[in-house]
Design a protein around this motif. Sequence first.
Motif, PDB file in Angstrom:
ATOM      1  N   ALA A 270      64.979 -54.512   2.068  1.00  0.00           N
ATOM      2  CA  ALA A 270      63.799 -54.506   1.209  1.00  0.00           C
ATOM      3  C   ALA A 270      64.131 -55.086  -0.161  1.00  0.00           C
ATOM      4  CB  ALA A 270      63.262 -53.086   1.071  1.00  0.00           C
ATOM      5  N   PHE A 271      63.149 -55.813  -0.726  1.00  0.00           N
ATOM      6  CA  PHE A 271      63.346 -56.505  -1.998  1.00  0.00           C
ATOM      7  C   PHE A 271      62.119 -56.323  -2.884  1.00  0.00           C
ATOM      8  CE2 PHE A 271      65.830 -58.670   1.204  1.00  0.00           C
ATOM      9  CZ  PHE A 271      67.026 -58.989   0.575  1.00  0.00           C
ATOM     10  N   VAL A 272      62.343 -56.416  -4.197  1.00  0.00           N
ATOM     11  CA  VAL A 272      61.266 -56.440  -5.185  1.00  0.00           C
ATOM     12  C   VAL A 272      61.249 -57.818  -5.821  1.00  0.00           C
ATOM     13  CG1 VAL A 272      60.357 -55.455  -7.320  1.00  0.00           C
ATOM     14  CG2 VAL A 272      61.508 -53.974  -5.641  1.00  0.00           C
ATOM     15  N   PHE A 273      60.050 -58.428  -5.888  1.00  0.00           N
ATOM     16  CA  PHE A 273      59.942 -59.736  -6.543  1.00  0.00           C
ATOM     17  C   PHE A 273      59.037 -59.630  -7.766  1.00  0.00           C
ATOM     18  CE2 PHE A 273      56.564 -59.604  -3.404  1.00  0.00           C
ATOM     19  CZ  PHE A 273      55.473 -60.204  -4.021  1.00  0.00           C
TER      20      PHE A 273
ATOM     21  N   ASP B 246      56.368 -41.072  -4.324  1.00  0.00           N
ATOM     22  CA  ASP B 246      55.731 -40.661  -3.079  1.00  0.00           C
ATOM     23  C   ASP B 246      54.697 -41.683  -2.623  1.00  0.00           C
ATOM     24  OD1 ASP B 246      57.195 -38.325  -2.710  1.00  0.00           O
ATOM     25  OD2 ASP B 246      55.833 -37.138  -3.949  1.00  0.00           O
ATOM     26  N   GLU B 247      53.932 -42.234  -3.566  1.00  0.00           N
ATOM     27  CA  GLU B 247      52.936 -43.257  -3.219  1.00  0.00           C
ATOM     28  C   GLU B 247      53.617 -44.513  -2.688  1.00  0.00           C
ATOM     29  OE1 GLU B 247      50.110 -41.502  -6.769  1.00  0.00           O
ATOM     30  OE2 GLU B 247      51.126 -43.438  -7.022  1.00  0.00           O
ATOM     31  N   PHE B 248      54.778 -44.814  -3.239  1.00  0.00           N
ATOM     32  CA  PHE B 248      55.548 -45.961  -2.739  1.00  0.00           C
ATOM     33  C   PHE B 248      55.947 -45.732  -1.283  1.00  0.00           C
ATOM     34  CE2 PHE B 248      59.722 -48.211  -2.343  1.00  0.00           C
ATOM     35  CZ  PHE B 248      59.227 -49.510  -2.425  1.00  0.00           C
ATOM     36  N   LYS B 249      56.212 -44.489  -0.912  1.00  0.00           N
ATOM     37  CA  LYS B 249      56.565 -44.184   0.478  1.00  0.00           C
ATOM     38  C   LYS B 249      55.421 -44.551   1.425  1.00  0.00           C
ATOM     39  CE  LYS B 249      59.601 -40.338  -0.800  1.00  0.00           C
ATOM     40  NZ  LYS B 249      59.694 -38.865  -0.910  1.00  0.00           N
ATOM     41  N   PHE B 250      54.190 -44.339   0.972  1.00  0.00           N
ATOM     42  CA  PHE B 250      53.053 -44.732   1.820  1.00  0.00           C
ATOM     43  C   PHE B 250      53.069 -46.222   2.085  1.00  0.00           C
ATOM     44  CE2 PHE B 250      48.809 -46.631   2.073  1.00  0.00           C
ATOM     45  CZ  PHE B 250      48.350 -46.050   3.245  1.00  0.00           C
ATOM     46  N   VAL B 251      53.290 -47.014   1.050  1.00  0.00           N
ATOM     47  CA  VAL B 251      53.292 -48.468   1.205  1.00  0.00           C
ATOM     48  C   VAL B 251      54.460 -48.908   2.089  1.00  0.00           C
ATOM     49  CG1 VAL B 251      53.408 -50.683  -0.004  1.00  0.00           C
ATOM     50  CG2 VAL B 251      52.134 -48.784  -1.004  1.00  0.00           C
ATOM     51  N   VAL B 252      55.628 -48.296   1.892  1.00  0.00           N
ATOM     52  CA  VAL B 252      56.776 -48.612   2.757  1.00  0.00           C
ATOM     53  C   VAL B 252      56.425 -48.310   4.207  1.00  0.00           C
ATOM     54  CG1 VAL B 252      59.137 -47.966   3.357  1.00  0.00           C
ATOM     55  CG2 VAL B 252      58.509 -48.264   0.953  1.00  0.00           C
TER      56      VAL B 252
ATOM     57  N   ARG C  99      59.009 -56.990   1.327  1.00  0.00           N
ATOM     58  CA  ARG C  99      58.929 -57.500  -0.042  1.00  0.00           C
ATOM     59  C   ARG C  99      57.830 -56.754  -0.789  1.00  0.00           C
ATOM     60  NH1 ARG C  99      56.922 -62.338  -0.689  1.00  0.00           N
ATOM     61  NH2 ARG C  99      58.155 -63.033  -2.468  1.00  0.00           N
ATOM     62  N   PHE C 100      58.136 -56.293  -2.006  1.00  0.00           N
ATOM     63  CA  PHE C 100      57.174 -55.585  -2.831  1.00  0.00           C
ATOM     64  C   PHE C 100      57.125 -56.249  -4.204  1.00  0.00           C
ATOM     65  CE2 PHE C 100      59.294 -52.570   0.017  1.00  0.00           C
ATOM     66  CZ  PHE C 100      58.209 -52.084   0.745  1.00  0.00           C
ATOM     67  N   SER C 101      55.920 -56.450  -4.713  1.00  0.00           N
ATOM     68  CA  SER C 101      55.808 -57.024  -6.051  1.00  0.00           C
ATOM     69  C   SER C 101      56.146 -55.967  -7.096  1.00  0.00           C
ATOM     70  CB  SER C 101      54.390 -57.549  -6.286  1.00  0.00           C
ATOM     71  OG  SER C 101      53.464 -56.471  -6.337  1.00  0.00           O
ATOM     72  N   SER C 102      56.658 -56.428  -8.227  1.00  0.00           N
ATOM     73  CA  SER C 102      56.976 -55.496  -9.318  1.00  0.00           C
ATOM     74  C   SER C 102      55.709 -54.818  -9.825  1.00  0.00           C
ATOM     75  CB  SER C 102      57.680 -56.242 -10.459  1.00  0.00           C
ATOM     76  OG  SER C 102      56.885 -57.336 -10.906  1.00  0.00           O
ATOM     77  N   GLY C 103      54.571 -55.536  -9.775  1.00  0.00           N
ATOM     78  CA  GLY C 103      53.302 -54.944 -10.189  1.00  0.00           C
ATOM     79  C   GLY C 103      52.942 -53.739  -9.339  1.00  0.00           C
ATOM     80  N   LEU C 104      53.178 -53.834  -8.036  1.00  0.00           N
ATOM     81  CA  LEU C 104      52.896 -52.710  -7.138  1.00  0.00           C
ATOM     82  C   LEU C 104      53.858 -51.561  -7.393  1.00  0.00           C
ATOM     83  CD1 LEU C 104      51.429 -51.558  -4.605  1.00  0.00           C
ATOM     84  CD2 LEU C 104      53.233 -52.621  -3.239  1.00  0.00           C
ATOM     85  N   VAL C 105      55.143 -51.869  -7.512  1.00  0.00           N
ATOM     86  CA  VAL C 105      56.161 -50.829  -7.709  1.00  0.00           C
ATOM     87  C   VAL C 105      55.909 -50.074  -9.012  1.00  0.00           C
ATOM     88  CG1 VAL C 105      58.618 -50.423  -8.098  1.00  0.00           C
ATOM     89  CG2 VAL C 105      57.888 -52.024  -6.323  1.00  0.00           C
ATOM     90  N   ASP C 106      55.541 -50.787 -10.073  1.00  0.00           N
ATOM     91  CA  ASP C 106      55.281 -50.142 -11.358  1.00  0.00           C
ATOM     92  C   ASP C 106      54.019 -49.271 -11.318  1.00  0.00           C
ATOM     93  OD1 ASP C 106      57.500 -51.187 -12.578  1.00  0.00           O
ATOM     94  OD2 ASP C 106      56.452 -52.924 -13.424  1.00  0.00           O
TER      95      ASP C 106
ATOM     96  N   LEU D 181      65.154 -58.847  -6.244  1.00  0.00           N
ATOM     97  CA  LEU D 181      66.079 -57.738  -6.443  1.00  0.00           C
ATOM     98  C   LEU D 181      66.089 -56.892  -5.170  1.00  0.00           C
ATOM     99  CD1 LEU D 181      67.892 -55.998  -8.305  1.00  0.00           C
ATOM    100  CD2 LEU D 181      65.804 -54.752  -8.958  1.00  0.00           C
ATOM    101  N   LYS D 182      67.259 -56.771  -4.555  1.00  0.00           N
ATOM    102  CA  LYS D 182      67.361 -55.967  -3.344  1.00  0.00           C
ATOM    103  C   LYS D 182      67.337 -54.481  -3.707  1.00  0.00           C
ATOM    104  CE  LYS D 182      69.972 -55.446   0.936  1.00  0.00           C
ATOM    105  NZ  LYS D 182      71.075 -55.953   1.792  1.00  0.00           N
ATOM    106  N   ILE D 183      66.601 -53.714  -2.922  1.00  0.00           N
ATOM    107  CA  ILE D 183      66.535 -52.274  -3.132  1.00  0.00           C
ATOM    108  C   ILE D 183      67.828 -51.646  -2.595  1.00  0.00           C
ATOM    109  CG2 ILE D 183      65.347 -50.146  -2.469  1.00  0.00           C
ATOM    110  CD1 ILE D 183      62.738 -51.709  -2.433  1.00  0.00           C
ATOM    111  N   THR D 184      68.632 -51.132  -3.511  1.00  0.00           N
ATOM    112  CA  THR D 184      69.924 -50.530  -3.157  1.00  0.00           C
ATOM    113  C   THR D 184      70.092 -49.222  -3.912  1.00  0.00           C
ATOM    114  OG1 THR D 184      71.091 -51.676  -4.942  1.00  0.00           O
ATOM    115  CG2 THR D 184      70.985 -52.796  -2.799  1.00  0.00           C
ATOM    116  N   LYS D 185      71.005 -48.398  -3.436  1.00  0.00           N
ATOM    117  CA  LYS D 185      71.267 -47.107  -4.075  1.00  0.00           C
ATOM    118  C   LYS D 185      71.856 -47.292  -5.469  1.00  0.00           C
ATOM    119  CE  LYS D 185      73.076 -42.538  -2.939  1.00  0.00           C
ATOM    120  NZ  LYS D 185      71.729 -41.959  -2.890  1.00  0.00           N
TER     121      LYS D 185
END
Length: 338
Positions: A76-79, A111-117, A99-106, A46-50
């Motif tokens: 950027a994509f979520v798998f 704000d924490e996601f911004k650190f990983v990005v 690429r980010f796993s859904s487990g990580l995103v969930d 899934l592509k990260i889009t607005k």
Amino acid sequence: MDNNLQYAQERLSNIRFVLDEQLNSPTLDNLDDGSRLKSFANLQHLKITKGVTPKLYDSLETVLDRLGIPHQSVEAFVFNSPEIQAECFSLAGGQCVLRFSSGLVDLLDNDEFKFVVGHELGHFLYSHIGLPEEEEGRTFRQLKQSRYQELSADRVGLIGCNSLDVAIKALVKSSSGLNGSHLRFDVGTYLNQLKKAEEHSSIIEEYSTHPPAPLRCKALFWFSLVNDPLQMKEETLLAPMSEVDNRVSRDLIKYSESHTAGLQLQLLSELELWSKLDEVSSKGSFTKSDQAVIADAFGQEMLQKALNFYKGKTAGEAQEHAKLKVIQFRQQLHDLGY
């Protein structure tokens, strides 16, 4: 490469961890254009889009703006995976795919996601190239470089999320797999885990591509003392950065590299001995004076080793053998990362 991207790389060059080696440009010239990777990602992820993932998209855009990276340089994509994973693929022409796993995103908040990005974009900005896929193809030197790269990327992640507390929360959650409902963020208590590990540092850590999470948090703490993410400037003071890097380097030796640090001392002693024997052999004799020098510098046991080495050999044979030993120990030190 986009001039804005080049400027972003130059702007953050001063905060790169000192042991994180710069790569030679020919390696980067051979990067793939990413067409197959992007096709696969668009089909399977899934592509990260607005329009579809607005919160993730806003986080991504915020970090790109903070780092000064052109938005068109990054996709950027979520798998779908319960694993806690994030990846950066640097591509030709100053492009990259995240690429980010859904487990990580969930697991993480926005704000924490911004650190990983920011962390993954740090790998992109510093042109980090991954290790060989096969475990047996990885040298200690490569594994060390991977750990040093992670420390550099963490610093960029801190700038991306703009908060030390947020960065540490992201690292704790990612390393433990626990969400916020199970955690009370007492940074001091968490960092105390390092003290308990000090007496029992394991060689397992030296085979890891990442430093231990408590060490990464401590390294970010040292870094934050001299670098306010809100005020990050390209004229970052090098003297304070040198002090920070020295502290981090000492922690690395203590908690992640104690085995190879000890092995380094042994190899350096062997290298010094064989270099001396190479020098002595070039003269064609092993005099009493030479023997006294060896005994004073290396001890009686090494002197006996040297005497046994010379027994039955011509000067030419001894020198040739000594030169080979010098090459051997230098290579072993290089493979260890020294």
